[in-house]
Design a protein around this motif. Structure first.
Motif, PDB file in Angstrom:
ATOM      1  N   LEU A 300       0.859  -1.183   0.000  1.00 14.93           N
ATOM      2  CA  LEU A 300       0.000   0.000   0.000  1.00 14.93           C
ATOM      3  C   LEU A 300       0.894   1.231   0.000  1.00 14.93           C
ATOM      4  O   LEU A 300       1.476   1.589   1.027  1.00 14.93           O
ATOM      5  CB  LEU A 300      -0.904   0.001   1.230  1.00 14.93           C
ATOM      6  N   PRO A 301       1.049   1.897  -1.152  1.00 15.37           N
ATOM      7  CA  PRO A 301       1.932   3.074  -1.227  1.00 15.37           C
ATOM      8  C   PRO A 301       1.354   4.234  -0.409  1.00 15.37           C
ATOM      9  O   PRO A 301       0.176   4.240  -0.058  1.00 15.37           O
ATOM     10  CB  PRO A 301       1.949   3.397  -2.726  1.00 15.37           C
ATOM     11  N   PRO A 302       2.183   5.247  -0.116  1.00 16.54           N
ATOM     12  CA  PRO A 302       1.679   6.440   0.576  1.00 16.54           C
ATOM     13  C   PRO A 302       0.540   7.095  -0.195  1.00 16.54           C
ATOM     14  O   PRO A 302       0.473   7.012  -1.424  1.00 16.54           O
ATOM     15  CB  PRO A 302       2.905   7.352   0.644  1.00 16.54           C
ATOM     16  N   VAL A 303      -0.360   7.761   0.527  1.00 18.06           N
ATOM     17  CA  VAL A 303      -1.533   8.401  -0.058  1.00 18.06           C
ATOM     18  C   VAL A 303      -1.441   9.908   0.141  1.00 18.06           C
ATOM     19  O   VAL A 303      -1.091  10.384   1.224  1.00 18.06           O
ATOM     20  CB  VAL A 303      -2.829   7.856   0.593  1.00 18.06           C
ATOM     21  N   ASN A 307       3.213   9.852   4.106  1.00 13.88           N
ATOM     22  CA  ASN A 307       3.675   8.503   4.410  1.00 13.88           C
ATOM     23  C   ASN A 307       2.796   7.868   5.484  1.00 13.88           C
ATOM     24  O   ASN A 307       2.235   8.554   6.340  1.00 13.88           O
ATOM     25  CB  ASN A 307       5.121   8.529   4.913  1.00 13.88           C
ATOM     26  N   TRP A 308       2.716   6.559   5.438  1.00 11.69           N
ATOM     27  CA  TRP A 308       2.028   5.825   6.495  1.00 11.69           C
ATOM     28  C   TRP A 308       2.916   5.778   7.736  1.00 11.69           C
ATOM     29  O   TRP A 308       4.138   5.672   7.633  1.00 11.69           O
ATOM     30  CB  TRP A 308       1.700   4.404   6.044  1.00 11.69           C
ATOM     31  N   SER A 309       2.298   5.875   8.913  1.00 14.07           N
ATOM     32  CA  SER A 309       3.061   5.816  10.165  1.00 14.07           C
ATOM     33  C   SER A 309       2.485   4.801  11.142  1.00 14.07           C
ATOM     34  O   SER A 309       3.117   4.498  12.156  1.00 14.07           O
ATOM     35  CB  SER A 309       3.087   7.198  10.834  1.00 14.07           C
ATOM     36  N   LEU A 310       1.300   4.248  10.848  1.00 11.13           N
ATOM     37  CA  LEU A 310       0.634   3.331  11.770  1.00 11.13           C
ATOM     38  C   LEU A 310      -0.139   2.300  10.979  1.00 11.13           C
ATOM     39  O   LEU A 310      -0.764   2.617   9.955  1.00 11.13           O
ATOM     40  CB  LEU A 310      -0.331   4.113  12.680  1.00 11.13           C
TER      41      LEU A 310
END
Length: 335
Positions: A300-303, A307-310
């Motif tokens: 699942l790439p960043p949206v 960036n994703w953190s959790l």
């Protein structure tokens, strides 16, 4: 906020090679692991409809002056959730009690100090470790049905600092802990006695235990490796499945999940449910592995350039909660 149409896209990665003498053993252990997960699988309840193409979105606002480092649900208590607070390390554990009558919220300070690990357990219990080495105190707090504190119990501390706890599914009165010197310790929750200490491979330091299952006298333990370095042989290791014989304190690694080709970064944080493991990478991407297949099944790439953190699996079905530093949380359905 717009709703990004980002699917969990498949990503192929070869199954890690094992020595020939372990192939038959691995097949047997995977079969037993599958049986264990099937036996332990809980009933599924419905959540609001959302899918990987149209994720739901939640926005969270913290009411604390100190950052929330960890949300700690306590099973079997419907109106209570615990939070771990601190800047770089946990300094407080607070309980949030919600009253259904007047919809009010009450905060209660449960623990304070140099807190190293905390976990919510079944039967309305919370285990925490405060301090290091010989000054370490490991305590279980039991809550009443209304969320109030009921009683406390001390566990025998090891001479090593605890990093994480994991309840053993299929063995009601057992608790695992991982330590700073790469040992797994096992407690009897009824007596508080420290039963066994099992040393694991020194290849990966400061391993974190996410899940533990018991079947046929063996322990199946899923670990992650936030401090692991990339190697030419395996790439960047993320998760591994260990099988432990608690009687002999012997362990064997039967599966190592590494970063798929084309992906960069190291393990940042992750969660495991049944045989599916998810991890946030330092690159900001989320990757998912099937522990029975032994390879990465989705990324699942960043949206929205965030960036994703959790990452967290829902407690009842296959929904994945993915959070960003700006407070947004997206809900994806994993197929």
């Amino acid at each position: 906020m717009g709703k990004p149409k980002v699917p969990l896209t498949p990503s192929a990665s070869p199954t890690p090679l094992l020595p020939p003498y372990l192939k038959e053993k691995l097949a047997f252990l995977k079969k037993e692991y599958s049986k264990t997960l099937a036996r332990l699988k809980t009933e599924i309840t419905d959540l609001p409809a959302c899918d990987s193409w149209n994720p739901g979105s939640l926005h969270l606002v913290s009411k604390f002056k100190v950052p929330v480092l960890q949300i700690v649900p306590v099973p079997d208590v419907y109106n209570l959730i615990c939070v771990a607070l601190g800047n770089l390390e946990i300094r407080e554990i607070r309980a949030l009690l919600c009253s259904s009558g007047d919809e009010s919220e009450k905060q209660v300070l449960l623990k304070s100090g140099n807190i190293k690990a905390v976990l919510g357990l079944t039967k309305r219990r919370l285990v925490s470790s405060i301090g290091t080495f010989c000054n370490q105190q490991i305590q279980i707090m039991t809550f009443a049905e209304d969320g109030g504190s009921k009683d406390e119990q001390l566990l025998m501390p090891p001479d090593e600092t605890i990093l994480t706890f994991a309840e053993v599914q299929g063995m009601q009165d057992a608790l695992l802990g991982t330590t700073t010197v790469n040992n797994i310790v096992i407690w009897n929750l009824k007596t508080g006695q420290l039963l066994k200490k099992v040393h694991i491979d020194d290849s990966y330091q400061a391993s974190i235990c996410h899940r533990a299952y018991s079947e046929m006298g063996l322990l199946f333990v899923v670990l992650s490796h936030p401090c692991a370095k990339e190697s030419q042989a395996f790439g960047s290791p993320m998760f591994q499945l260990l099988v432990i014989n608690p009687k002999t304190a012997q362990s064997v690694r039967v599966l190592l999940c590494c970063l798929p080709q084309g992906q960069a970064g190291r393990f940042l944080e992750g969660d495991v449910k049944d045989h599916i493991a998810a991890a946030v990478l330092t690159s900001g991407t989320i990757a998912i592995w099937d522990l029975l297949l032994g390879h990465c099944t989705a990324v699942l790439p960043p949206v929205s350039d965030q960036n994703w953190s959790l990452v967290k699996w829902s407690g009842t079905d296959s929904h994945l909660l993915a959070g960003q530093k700006d407070g947004n949380i997206f809900i994806y359905r994993y197929f």
